[in-house]
Write a protein that holds these residues in place. Structure first.
Motif, PDB file in Angstrom:
ATOM      1  N   ALA A 304       0.838  -1.202   0.000  1.00 24.11           N
ATOM      2  CA  ALA A 304       0.000   0.000   0.000  1.00 24.11           C
ATOM      3  C   ALA A 304       0.875   1.254   0.000  1.00 24.11           C
ATOM      4  O   ALA A 304       0.577   2.237  -0.695  1.00 24.11           O
ATOM      5  CB  ALA A 304      -0.931  -0.009   1.208  1.00 24.11           C
ATOM      6  N   MET A 305       1.961   1.225   0.773  1.00 25.77           N
ATOM      7  CA  MET A 305       2.885   2.357   0.769  1.00 25.77           C
ATOM      8  C   MET A 305       3.582   2.455  -0.583  1.00 25.77           C
ATOM      9  O   MET A 305       3.774   3.563  -1.123  1.00 25.77           O
ATOM     10  CB  MET A 305       3.921   2.214   1.882  1.00 25.77           C
ATOM     11  N   ARG A 306       3.941   1.309  -1.157  1.00 24.65           N
ATOM     12  CA  ARG A 306       4.570   1.307  -2.481  1.00 24.65           C
ATOM     13  C   ARG A 306       3.606   1.903  -3.518  1.00 24.65           C
ATOM     14  O   ARG A 306       4.014   2.687  -4.390  1.00 24.65           O
ATOM     15  CB  ARG A 306       4.959  -0.113  -2.863  1.00 24.65           C
ATOM     16  N   TRP A 307       2.328   1.549  -3.423  1.00 21.31           N
ATOM     17  CA  TRP A 307       1.328   2.093  -4.343  1.00 21.31           C
ATOM     18  C   TRP A 307       1.207   3.605  -4.165  1.00 21.31           C
ATOM     19  O   TRP A 307       1.154   4.356  -5.150  1.00 21.31           O
ATOM     20  CB  TRP A 307      -0.032   1.423  -4.090  1.00 21.31           C
ATOM     21  N   ALA A 308       1.152   4.071  -2.908  1.00 21.84           N
ATOM     22  CA  ALA A 308       1.007   5.509  -2.658  1.00 21.84           C
ATOM     23  C   ALA A 308       2.191   6.279  -3.224  1.00 21.84           C
ATOM     24  O   ALA A 308       2.031   7.368  -3.802  1.00 21.84           O
ATOM     25  CB  ALA A 308       0.877   5.758  -1.161  1.00 21.84           C
ATOM     26  N   ALA A 320      11.161   7.103   2.974  1.00 19.53           N
ATOM     27  CA  ALA A 320      11.355   7.938   4.164  1.00 19.53           C
ATOM     28  C   ALA A 320      10.715   9.307   3.972  1.00 19.53           C
ATOM     29  O   ALA A 320      10.113   9.864   4.914  1.00 19.53           O
ATOM     30  CB  ALA A 320      12.845   8.087   4.461  1.00 19.53           C
ATOM     31  N   GLU A 321      10.812   9.852   2.754  1.00 17.71           N
ATOM     32  CA  GLU A 321      10.191  11.146   2.474  1.00 17.71           C
ATOM     33  C   GLU A 321       8.673  11.044   2.513  1.00 17.71           C
ATOM     34  O   GLU A 321       7.980  11.950   3.007  1.00 17.71           O
ATOM     35  CB  GLU A 321      10.640  11.654   1.110  1.00 17.71           C
ATOM     36  N   LEU A 322       8.122   9.938   2.007  1.00 17.96           N
ATOM     37  CA  LEU A 322       6.675   9.746   2.052  1.00 17.96           C
ATOM     38  C   LEU A 322       6.186   9.701   3.491  1.00 17.96           C
ATOM     39  O   LEU A 322       5.170  10.328   3.846  1.00 17.96           O
ATOM     40  CB  LEU A 322       6.287   8.468   1.315  1.00 17.96           C
ATOM     41  N   VAL A 323       6.895   8.980   4.343  1.00 14.82           N
ATOM     42  CA  VAL A 323       6.504   8.882   5.751  1.00 14.82           C
ATOM     43  C   VAL A 323       6.628  10.240   6.434  1.00 14.82           C
ATOM     44  O   VAL A 323       5.750  10.637   7.220  1.00 14.82           O
ATOM     45  CB  VAL A 323       7.359   7.816   6.471  1.00 14.82           C
ATOM     46  N   ALA A 324       7.692  10.970   6.147  1.00 15.82           N
ATOM     47  CA  ALA A 324       7.856  12.307   6.729  1.00 15.82           C
ATOM     48  C   ALA A 324       6.723  13.225   6.286  1.00 15.82           C
ATOM     49  O   ALA A 324       6.220  14.044   7.071  1.00 15.82           O
ATOM     50  CB  ALA A 324       9.214  12.887   6.324  1.00 15.82           C
ATOM     51  N   ALA A 367      -0.663  15.031   2.076  1.00 12.80           N
ATOM     52  CA  ALA A 367      -0.173  14.481   3.342  1.00 12.80           C
ATOM     53  C   ALA A 367      -1.269  13.695   4.046  1.00 12.80           C
ATOM     54  O   ALA A 367      -1.013  12.639   4.645  1.00 12.80           O
ATOM     55  CB  ALA A 367       0.336  15.602   4.249  1.00 12.80           C
ATOM     56  N   ASP A 368      -2.509  14.197   3.980  1.00 10.84           N
ATOM     57  CA  ASP A 368      -3.639  13.456   4.563  1.00 10.84           C
ATOM     58  C   ASP A 368      -3.816  12.117   3.860  1.00 10.84           C
ATOM     59  O   ASP A 368      -4.105  11.102   4.503  1.00 10.84           O
ATOM     60  CB  ASP A 368      -4.937  14.270   4.446  1.00 10.84           C
ATOM     61  N   MET A 369      -3.662  12.118   2.551  1.00 13.58           N
ATOM     62  CA  MET A 369      -3.829  10.876   1.798  1.00 13.58           C
ATOM     63  C   MET A 369      -2.737   9.873   2.156  1.00 13.58           C
ATOM     64  O   MET A 369      -2.999   8.683   2.338  1.00 13.58           O
ATOM     65  CB  MET A 369      -3.852  11.172   0.303  1.00 13.58           C
ATOM     66  N   ASP A 370      -1.497  10.367   2.274  1.00 17.57           N
ATOM     67  CA  ASP A 370      -0.400   9.476   2.655  1.00 17.57           C
ATOM     68  C   ASP A 370      -0.647   8.873   4.033  1.00 17.57           C
ATOM     69  O   ASP A 370      -0.475   7.663   4.247  1.00 17.57           O
ATOM     70  CB  ASP A 370       0.928  10.233   2.665  1.00 17.57           C
TER      71      ASP A 370
END
Length: 500
Positions: A304-308, A320-324, A367-370
């Motif tokens: 799911a994170m890979r898809w986002a 790491a940037e996506l999580v931040a 950011a809300d979507m992530d």
């Protein structure tokens, strides 16, 4: 010098790896070769068994080059690997089919549906310990019998990926208890193949290999395998276990009452018990130490994170940037929900479930979507934890997290708050390799049991505790997530009519 190293082999979906481990379970050196999946049509996923072997051979050569004196110091070899891949060998040890369908191959869906239509859960669960699903080798064998009859008929034995490597090393065909338990063909009461299940599925029980225990000595490295790998002929080879069971052991989850969450491409939550949990939505893994791990799997965990990252950011952000970026959004993502079934569900009536965002408004940003993606995975896993606790009639007090996703502090904090549980994380992230070391050191006599080995070798970081403020928000969101999933189920079949 007395041999003291363990050579651990891990045949994964993405790579074939080899590692040298010392007597304390520490990694001395690791080498790997990347593997690719072949998708010839939608729902199929295959790999070439000979590519696994080539990757293992190359990785072992790399290790021996890194540690020049290792050849004479290796006391034992053992392998773990991806589960359910179905390899067919003839009596001469040659492949009857050059590719093997993998754990995530869904071509068997029609065979599963036919079996479910003909049999009630209460009839087969006591002798399979598992509900029917496309992952199991039993259904892959049915597909091969019906669609590649020559390969099936000429097969002497069916092996899974790890056991194919073991065969190449030793010339001995066998399967371990952890893999056999998830084949749909092993009777949990006896630990033997079920003649009744084989007969009703039209499968030749003679094509199934002997079931051995993970700590049994399978054989020794042959002269031919030594010539290919550079290993010393005669080095003992253990039967080994599936990657799932090995990682459970290597994360210290090996006693009844303990719980695990493995966060990789998928997300697997497991509760260890003395007996299998017979329930139409719960799968059961035979564990290395002889217990049972009742588990449920969310196929879109880390995926799911890979898809986002790909779909929402064009792959411009690293993980790491996506999580931040997600961390800049408030807990609860301003009421935005993400239902994470990007590849459907493994079990149940709605294997064709889809993913969706719900509650989007003009105030929402990326950011809300992530963050909603991370929270949505946690909500989905919480459903599984609740179902497992209900099926077993007990409540978890702590969860051990492992896998790549366990290295993400924000995600762990979200999950701890959604689950309302402290989460422990092993200090050594390579839990599969630690599990291999625990098995080897027990087989070599250093420990009296694999539980003792795990207690000695596995150390934990400080627990991640629930955030009380987040916990209150997520407690109110969870019922909405459940309701959203139930209401969406009515439209999944409709969606199927709109897409090829």
């Amino acid at each position: 010098m007395r041999p003291e190293l363990t050579l651990a082999i891990d045949v994964g979906t993405g790579s074939a790896r080899a590692a040298l481990m010392n007597a304390d379970g520490a990694i001395v050196a690791v080498a790997a070769r990347e593997l690719t999946q072949t998708v010839r049509q939608f729902g199929w996923s295959e790999q070439q068994p000979l590519a696994w072997w080539s990757g293992v051979v190359a990785s072992v050569h790399d290790l021996l080059a890194q540690v020049p004196d290792a050849r004479g110091r290796i006391a034992m070899v053992l392998a773990c690997g991806q589960m359910h891949g179905t390899v067919l060998l003839d009596a001469a040890g040659a492949l009857t089919r050059d590719t093997a369908p993998l754990w995530n191959d869904k071509r068997t869906s029609a065979h599963v549906a036919a079996y479910e239509a003909a049999h009630a859960d209460s009839d087969f669960l006591p002798r399979t310990a598992n509900p029917a699903t496309p992952a199991w080798p039993a259904f892959k064998l049915q597909w091969l019998r019906d669609n590649d009859a020559q390969a099936y008929q000429s097969a002497w034995k069916m092996l899974v990926p790890k056991d194919f490597i073991n065969f190449k090393l030793t010339g001995v065909a066998a399967i371990d208890r952890t893999e056999a338990a998830c084949s749909f063909l092993m009777d949990p009461a006896t630990g033997h193949w079920s003649a009744q299940t084989c007969d009703e599925m039209g499968l030749d029980i003679g094509k199934l290999p002997p079931i051995r225990q993970p700590l049994d000595i399978l054989g020794a490295v042959t002269q031919a395998a030594a010539a290919e790998t550079g290993l010393a002929a005669g080095t003992p080879v253990l039967v080994g276990a599936s990657d799932f069971a090995t990682a459970l052991l290597g994360s210290g989850v090996c006693q009844p009452g303990m719980g695990s969450e493995m966060i990789g491409s998928s997300c697997i939550v497991t509760l260890v018990a003395r007996q299998p949990t017979l329930h139409g939505q719960v799968c059961n893994l035979g564990t290395v130490e002889g217990h049972w791990g009742a588990f449920m799997l969310l196929e879109s965990g880390g995926d799911a994170m890979r898809w986002a990252r790909r779909a929402l950011h064009g792959s411009r952000l690293g993980y790491a940037e996506l999580v931040a970026h997600a961390a800049t959004a408030a807990a609860g993502s301003q009421g935005l929900f993400f239902v994470p079934y990007l590849t459907g569900q493994r079990l149940g009536r709605h294997r064709n479930a889809r993913a969706q965002f719900f509650g989007l408004g003009a105030a929402h940003g990326s950011a809300d979507m992530d963050r909603a993606v991370l929270e949505g995975v946690a909500f989905a896993v919480q459903r599984h934890i609740t179902q497992l606790q209900t099926a077993q009639g007990r409540t978890l007090e702590r969860l051990v997290a492992s896998g790549g996703g366990a290295r993400t502090a924000l995600w762990l904090r979200i999950k701890a708050s959604v689950y309302g549980l402290p989460i422990a994380v092993p200090r050594e992230a390579e839990c599969g390799l630690v599990g291999c070391a625990a098995m080897a050191q027990t087989a070599l006599g250093r420990f009296s049991s694999v539980q003792d080995a795990a207690q000695a070798l596995v150390k934990y970081q400080a627990d991640m505790l629930p955030d009380p403020r987040w916990q209150d928000i997520y407690r109110r969101m969870q019922p909405v997530f459940e309701k959203l999933l139930v209401h969406a189920q009515a439209m999944y079949d409709d969606l199927d009519t709109l897409t090829p």
